[in-house]
Motif scaffolding. Sequence first.
Motif, PDB file in Angstrom:
ATOM      1  N   GLU A 226       0.967  -1.195   0.043  1.00 50.90           N
ATOM      2  CA  GLU A 226       0.097  -0.087   0.065  1.00 50.90           C
ATOM      3  C   GLU A 226       0.828   1.214   0.099  1.00 50.90           C
ATOM      4  N   ALA A 227       0.251   2.349  -0.114  1.00 56.06           N
ATOM      5  CA  ALA A 227       0.911   3.686  -0.226  1.00 56.06           C
ATOM      6  C   ALA A 227       0.203   4.770   0.724  1.00 56.06           C
ATOM      7  N   LEU A 228       0.830   5.569   1.218  1.00 58.08           N
ATOM      8  CA  LEU A 228       0.256   6.981   1.848  1.00 58.08           C
ATOM      9  C   LEU A 228       0.984   8.139   1.502  1.00 58.08           C
ATOM     10  N   LYS A 229       0.400   9.161   1.460  1.00 54.75           N
ATOM     11  CA  LYS A 229       0.849  10.511   1.051  1.00 54.75           C
ATOM     12  C   LYS A 229       0.992  11.386   2.315  1.00 54.75           C
ATOM     13  N   ILE A 230       2.220  11.750   2.549  1.00 53.52           N
ATOM     14  CA  ILE A 230       2.448  12.529   3.652  1.00 53.52           C
ATOM     15  C   ILE A 230       1.678  13.691   3.652  1.00 53.52           C
ATOM     16  N   GLY A 231       1.035  14.049   4.637  1.00 58.78           N
ATOM     17  CA  GLY A 231       0.192  15.457   4.758  1.00 58.78           C
ATOM     18  C   GLY A 231      -1.166  14.897   4.484  1.00 58.78           C
TER      19      GLY A 231
ATOM     20  N   THR B  75      -5.605   8.639   4.111  1.00 64.38           N
ATOM     21  CA  THR B  75      -6.064   7.829   3.072  1.00 64.38           C
ATOM     22  C   THR B  75      -5.061   6.711   2.614  1.00 64.38           C
ATOM     23  N   SER B  76      -5.234   5.661   2.581  1.00 60.41           N
ATOM     24  CA  SER B  76      -4.077   4.958   1.967  1.00 60.41           C
ATOM     25  C   SER B  76      -4.649   4.256   0.606  1.00 60.41           C
ATOM     26  N   TYR B  77      -3.535   3.949  -0.163  1.00 65.36           N
ATOM     27  CA  TYR B  77      -3.915   3.461  -1.705  1.00 65.36           C
ATOM     28  C   TYR B  77      -3.275   2.038  -1.569  1.00 65.36           C
ATOM     29  N   LEU B  78      -4.187   0.933  -2.111  1.00 66.85           N
ATOM     30  CA  LEU B  78      -3.987  -0.332  -2.374  1.00 66.85           C
ATOM     31  C   LEU B  78      -3.183  -0.536  -3.703  1.00 66.85           C
ATOM     32  N   LEU B  79      -2.086  -1.126  -3.785  1.00 62.85           N
ATOM     33  CA  LEU B  79      -1.450  -1.155  -4.962  1.00 62.85           C
ATOM     34  C   LEU B  79      -1.004  -2.656  -5.665  1.00 62.85           C
ATOM     35  N   VAL B  80      -0.788  -3.627  -4.501  1.00 64.86           N
ATOM     36  CA  VAL B  80      -0.639  -5.077  -4.931  1.00 64.86           C
ATOM     37  C   VAL B  80      -1.092  -5.739  -3.800  1.00 64.86           C
TER      38      VAL B  80
ATOM     39  N   ALA C  83      -4.139   5.616  -7.783  1.00 68.11           N
ATOM     40  CA  ALA C  83      -3.636   4.146  -7.825  1.00 68.11           C
ATOM     41  C   ALA C  83      -4.621   3.375  -8.449  1.00 68.11           C
ATOM     42  N   LEU C  84      -4.282   2.345  -8.775  1.00 73.73           N
ATOM     43  CA  LEU C  84      -5.229   1.013  -9.393  1.00 73.73           C
ATOM     44  C   LEU C  84      -6.343   0.845  -8.689  1.00 73.73           C
ATOM     45  N   GLY C  85      -7.622   0.989  -9.286  1.00 70.67           N
ATOM     46  CA  GLY C  85      -8.930   0.856  -8.621  1.00 70.67           C
ATOM     47  C   GLY C  85      -9.573   2.178  -7.970  1.00 70.67           C
ATOM     48  N   HIS C  86      -8.741   3.373  -8.425  1.00 67.75           N
ATOM     49  CA  HIS C  86      -9.233   4.302  -8.098  1.00 67.75           C
ATOM     50  C   HIS C  86      -9.413   5.410  -9.236  1.00 67.75           C
TER      51      HIS C  86
END
Length: 399
Positions: free
Chosen positions: A105-110, A114-119, A304-307
């Motif tokens: 997953e990924a997060l954007k600082i700030g 919201t987390s983004y699922l990638l794999v 991200a994928l799925g968004h």
Amino acid sequence: MQLFQWTQEHGQKPAVYSQTELPLFQASNSSLIFDVNVRANYYIALNQMGQWYINRLLKDRPVDCPMKVPNVFVNLHNSASIKRIALDWIRHLVYYINLIDNRIEALKIGKMSTSYLLVDSNIDLPQDIAVNPIDAWFVWTDFGSVKNAPRIERCNQDGRGRKTLFQDSNHLSSPSSLTIDFATGRIFWVDTRLHSISSINFNGADRRMVFQSDYFLWTPLDLDILDDRLYWADANKSAVFTINKFGLLEEHDSTVQTLFHQQVSSITIVDDSKQLQIGAFNESKCSLCPYFCDPEKEYQCLCALGHVFINGQCHNETKFNQEQGNAVSKQNHSLQNFFYADDSNSWWLFTPKMLKFESKKWYIVAAVVIAVLFIAFVSPYIVRFFCSLRYDEEIRNLL
């Protein structure tokens, strides 16, 4: 967490000349994973109690962070299960391996709410992750499983373009920590079962054995690179070692040197040369994107994928489509269906409420049709019946 500074002349052993304790949070009796943004002068750390911590790296330099520092986030996105993190120092994104949910997953600082699922598919036992923000991809190691062999995989930062870089039963057994060398365009990794360090190029070809030793690589924990030297921590020896990254080539020195003796769980080398920048990158334009921006396409915002990117936000594609369908059905109940198009496909969407309404309407139409057919086909027989009754009555009157 400590910051070591050292010097090393050519052909000489490294010499540590400074050791600084970095400010931390509740990290006692808890191992840490962390990464740094050298240009922006901040670091992000995560302990096993589920706490994220962001703070200034060097006191004598300003901080360029999308959020106020120091800052602590508690129990964010099941963070106690996170094994490794990798920081995109250009777009302020944090990529991490979630062991409990077994995904990346990924997060954007700030904007860390919201987390983004990638794999999240065909992933077994991921061990480490590194990001290449210049070419917009990240790479990770996976121990594999009974069904799937150990491998090294790569994926674009938006979750697309996934591919296996290296998978070889003879030269890959338990790939753990890895690091990216931008100078040579290669990926280096440690194999804990083979007790070795190897490398491949960014496309997964040209595998090279750098170093192999049961003694120095008995329990390697982490790996990093600076210039021509590799650095790794070994739990069994409680030390950090270094070797030339071309170790097994005859023209280079393959002698292992000790940087310092101390039990560490994670190492990160802080140097400007390790974090390249994109030429003429406009960070203010990129900061407008909720997740990812592409400077080669006029800072187009990508999700991200799925968004899907709608009105400045990244929305879950499935949930957004359902919400839009429900909104249309509420506005116009006479609408039988509506057409929805996105980048990947086009399809007709019916909501349960709309179907219920239309079904009632068709019941009425069907009843009218049946009534008309009944009258058209049955009425002649009814008329004939009444006419025959009247004819019979007239005959009786005549008699």
